[in-house]
Design a protein around this motif. Structure first.
Motif, mmCIF file in Angstrom:
data_model
loop_
_atom_site.group_PDB
_atom_site.id
_atom_site.type_symbol
_atom_site.label_atom_id
_atom_site.label_comp_id
_atom_site.label_asym_id
_atom_site.label_seq_id
_atom_site.Cartn_x
_atom_site.Cartn_y
_atom_site.Cartn_z
ATOM 1 N N VAL A 43 1.012 -0.855 -0.228
ATOM 2 C CA VAL A 43 0.099 -0.056 0.379
ATOM 3 C C VAL A 43 0.647 1.327 -0.096
ATOM 4 N N ASP A 44 0.807 1.816 -1.320
ATOM 5 C CA ASP A 44 1.501 3.554 -0.589
ATOM 6 C C ASP A 44 1.001 3.987 -0.466
ATOM 7 N N VAL A 45 1.334 5.495 -0.199
ATOM 8 C CA VAL A 45 1.282 6.977 0.750
ATOM 9 C C VAL A 45 -0.155 6.971 0.960
ATOM 10 N N ASN A 46 -0.429 6.977 -0.256
ATOM 11 C CA ASN A 46 -2.205 7.390 -0.647
ATOM 12 C C ASN A 46 -3.368 6.130 -0.271
ATOM 13 N N ARG A 47 -2.634 5.249 0.453
ATOM 14 C CA ARG A 47 -3.828 3.669 0.798
ATOM 15 C C ARG A 47 -3.996 3.220 -1.155
ATOM 16 N N LYS A 48 -3.211 3.562 -1.335
ATOM 17 C CA LYS A 48 -3.298 2.520 -2.822
ATOM 18 C C LYS A 48 -3.030 1.179 -2.971
ATOM 19 N N PRO A 49 -3.250 0.059 -3.374
ATOM 20 C CA PRO A 49 -2.432 -1.023 -3.091
ATOM 21 C C PRO A 49 -1.912 -1.193 -4.600
ATOM 22 N N ILE A 50 -0.711 -1.732 -4.570
ATOM 23 C CA ILE A 50 0.384 -1.668 -5.349
ATOM 24 C C ILE A 50 1.407 -3.069 -5.953
ATOM 25 N N PRO A 51 1.429 -3.694 -6.752
ATOM 26 C CA PRO A 51 1.815 -4.681 -6.703
ATOM 27 C C PRO A 51 3.690 -4.689 -6.959
ATOM 28 N N LEU A 52 3.337 -4.940 -5.744
ATOM 29 C CA LEU A 52 5.478 -5.039 -6.014
ATOM 30 C C LEU A 52 6.738 -6.840 -6.643
ATOM 31 N N PRO A 53 7.685 -5.959 -6.878
ATOM 32 C CA PRO A 53 8.182 -7.455 -7.293
ATOM 33 C C PRO A 53 8.283 -8.515 -5.633
ATOM 34 N N ALA A 54 8.605 -10.009 -5.780
ATOM 35 C CA ALA A 54 8.942 -10.220 -4.278
ATOM 36 C C ALA A 54 10.222 -9.387 -3.078
ATOM 37 N N PRO A 55 11.750 -9.418 -4.090
ATOM 38 C CA PRO A 55 12.381 -8.502 -3.883
ATOM 39 C C PRO A 55 12.611 -7.945 -2.942
ATOM 40 N N CYS A 80 -7.316 -14.578 1.553
ATOM 41 C CA CYS A 80 -5.995 -14.376 2.248
ATOM 42 C C CYS A 80 -6.421 -12.678 1.743
ATOM 43 N N MET A 81 -7.457 -12.142 2.478
ATOM 44 C CA MET A 81 -7.751 -10.872 2.177
ATOM 45 C C MET A 81 -7.478 -9.395 3.211
ATOM 46 N N GLY A 82 -7.153 -8.463 3.209
ATOM 47 C CA GLY A 82 -6.484 -7.933 3.847
ATOM 48 C C GLY A 82 -5.082 -8.507 4.766
ATOM 49 N N GLY A 83 -4.653 -7.577 5.795
ATOM 50 C CA GLY A 83 -3.347 -8.162 6.688
ATOM 51 C C GLY A 83 -2.742 -6.429 6.571
ATOM 52 N N VAL A 84 -1.370 -6.543 6.424
ATOM 53 C CA VAL A 84 -0.530 -5.166 7.087
ATOM 54 C C VAL A 84 0.417 -5.143 6.466
ATOM 55 N N GLY A 85 1.251 -4.503 6.559
ATOM 56 C CA GLY A 85 2.696 -4.488 6.475
ATOM 57 C C GLY A 85 2.809 -3.376 5.416
ATOM 58 N N GLY A 86 1.691 -2.900 4.656
ATOM 59 C CA GLY A 86 1.949 -1.597 3.658
ATOM 60 C C GLY A 86 1.516 -0.836 4.293
ATOM 61 N N PRO A 87 1.059 -1.398 5.499
ATOM 62 C CA PRO A 87 -0.151 -1.922 5.729
ATOM 63 C C PRO A 87 -1.519 -1.952 5.804
ATOM 64 N N ASP A 88 -2.174 -3.079 5.872
ATOM 65 C CA ASP A 88 -3.807 -3.286 4.985
ATOM 66 C C ASP A 88 -3.282 -3.408 3.785
ATOM 67 N N SER A 89 -2.977 -4.472 3.512
ATOM 68 C CA SER A 89 -2.038 -4.916 1.927
ATOM 69 C C SER A 89 -3.461 -6.104 1.621
ATOM 70 N N PRO A 90 -3.912 -5.937 0.309
ATOM 71 C CA PRO A 90 -5.199 -6.716 0.205
ATOM 72 C C PRO A 90 -4.279 -7.753 -1.211
ATOM 73 N N ALA A 91 -4.566 -9.330 -1.375
ATOM 74 C CA ALA A 91 -4.169 -10.250 -1.512
ATOM 75 C C ALA A 91 -4.664 -9.877 -3.152
ATOM 76 N N VAL A 92 -4.746 -9.744 -4.034
ATOM 77 C CA VAL A 92 -4.980 -9.723 -5.477
ATOM 78 C C VAL A 92 -4.456 -11.235 -6.701
ATOM 79 N N GLU A 93 -5.746 -10.952 -6.980
ATOM 80 C CA GLU A 93 -6.043 -12.360 -7.318
ATOM 81 C C GLU A 93 -5.833 -11.867 -9.298
ATOM 82 N N THR A 94 -5.378 -12.398 -10.611
ATOM 83 C CA THR A 94 -5.518 -11.950 -11.865
ATOM 84 C C THR A 94 -5.780 -13.223 -13.092
ATOM 85 N N ALA A 95 -6.937 -13.269 -13.657
ATOM 86 C CA ALA A 95 -7.025 -13.667 -14.569
ATOM 87 C C ALA A 95 -5.100 -14.943 -15.277
ATOM 88 N N GLU A 96 -4.327 -13.433 -15.722
ATOM 89 C CA GLU A 96 -3.455 -14.569 -15.724
ATOM 90 C C GLU A 96 -2.453 -15.769 -15.217
#
Length: 282
Positions: free
Chosen positions: A112-124, A226-242
């Motif tokens: 979750v970025d500073v604007n509370r928007k979920p953003i995908p990040l590479p694992a490392p 696995c909806m919800g969570g922290v660390g971003g904090p409040d980062s949801p799980a994202v499911e994609t068709a791919e």
């Protein structure tokens, strides 16, 4: 101390064994597509561990020790050991190889970025953010008091659960994306023991909820796993068709396919094998 020393020695030998003529030997199978199930669920690897018997003795609260003090000490030990294991496989966890924080077929976590928007990040990058965030918390005297006369804050358990959840995600990612390297380096027994200890401790002190982790919460409304969570904090799980694998996916009450972290199957296997108590699944 001997366990930590063994991991340190293992880390040094890992880099020697994982390189051939100065280059990384990448001729290892991808556990996401190897055979019919992940390697960590296959015999004999699923049984490999340093500790035999019940983990309840290890996680039990010692007499005269405050529960918060016990939780704080164990969280730090888990953090330290997990950091050592990640250091062993970190050169294989790259932006190119792991463009998302994947923890199973069809599921990955976002920050979750500073604007509370979920953003995908590479694992490392995700893992670096998590470990840096936790490291600062451990150094914060207001959160983890070490001086005489200082008390734990009222919000300590909330913070502890958030930290536990983020470490759980890192464990899940390593099992899903990098277990083949642990196996290649003959340290899967160490990692299995650490993870089983981690799960048993989390259940004992209400830091871990299997149903929530597996994503069986609001299934009737089609909620992803696995909806919800922290660390971003409040980062949801994202499911994609791919990323969704229909054959491996879960089916919710609405008849929709919903994925869940692969280590859920490992936890269930350990319960069936008697490694973990059945209460872990409740």
């Amino acid at each position: 101390m001997s366990f930590l020393n063994s991991i340190s020695r293992m880390g040094r030998s890992a880099r020697q064994k994982s390189r051939v003529n100065g280059d990384v030997d990448v001729g290892m199978p991808d556990i996401a597509v190897y055979g019919e199930k992940p390697l960590y669920l296959c015999e004999p690897f699923v049984r490999n561990a340093l500790i035999k018997g019940s983990f309840r003795t290890i996680v039990a609260l010692p007499r005269y020790v405050h529960p918060y003090e016990w939780i704080a000490n164990n969280l730090f030990d888990f953090f330290h050991n997990l950091n050592l294991f990640y250091g062993i496989i970190s050169e294989f966890c790259t932006v190119q190889a792991n463009p998302t924080m994947a923890v199973g077929v069809g599921i990955h976590y976002t920050w979750v970025d500073v604007n509370r928007k979920p953003i995908p990040l590479p694992a490392p990058q995700y893992i670096d953010f998590v470990m840096t965030w936790m490291g600062r918390l451990f150094d914060d005297e207001a959160v983890f008091p070490t001086k005489a006369g200082r008390e734990f804050p009222q919000s300590f358990l909330i913070t502890a659960r958030q930290m536990y959840e983020q470490m759980l995600r890192i464990f899940a990612h390593i099992y899903y994306a990098h277990y083949q390297w642990l196996l290649h380096l003959s340290c899967e027994g160490h990692f299995n023991s650490l993870f089983a200890h981690f799960i048993a401790f989390g259940k004992e002190f209400s830091l871990f909820d299997f149903c929530e982790f597996k994503g069986s919460g609001n299934a009737a409304n089609g909620a992803p796993a696995c909806m919800g969570g922290v660390g971003g904090p409040d980062s949801p799980a994202v499911e994609t068709a791919e990323l969704r694998d229909i054959a491996a996916a879960h089916v919710n009450a609405a008849g929709e396919r919903v994925p869940y972290p692969g280590v859920c199957d490992l936890i269930e296997s350990w319960v069936n094998l008697g490694v973990l108590p059945r209460e872990v699944l409740q």
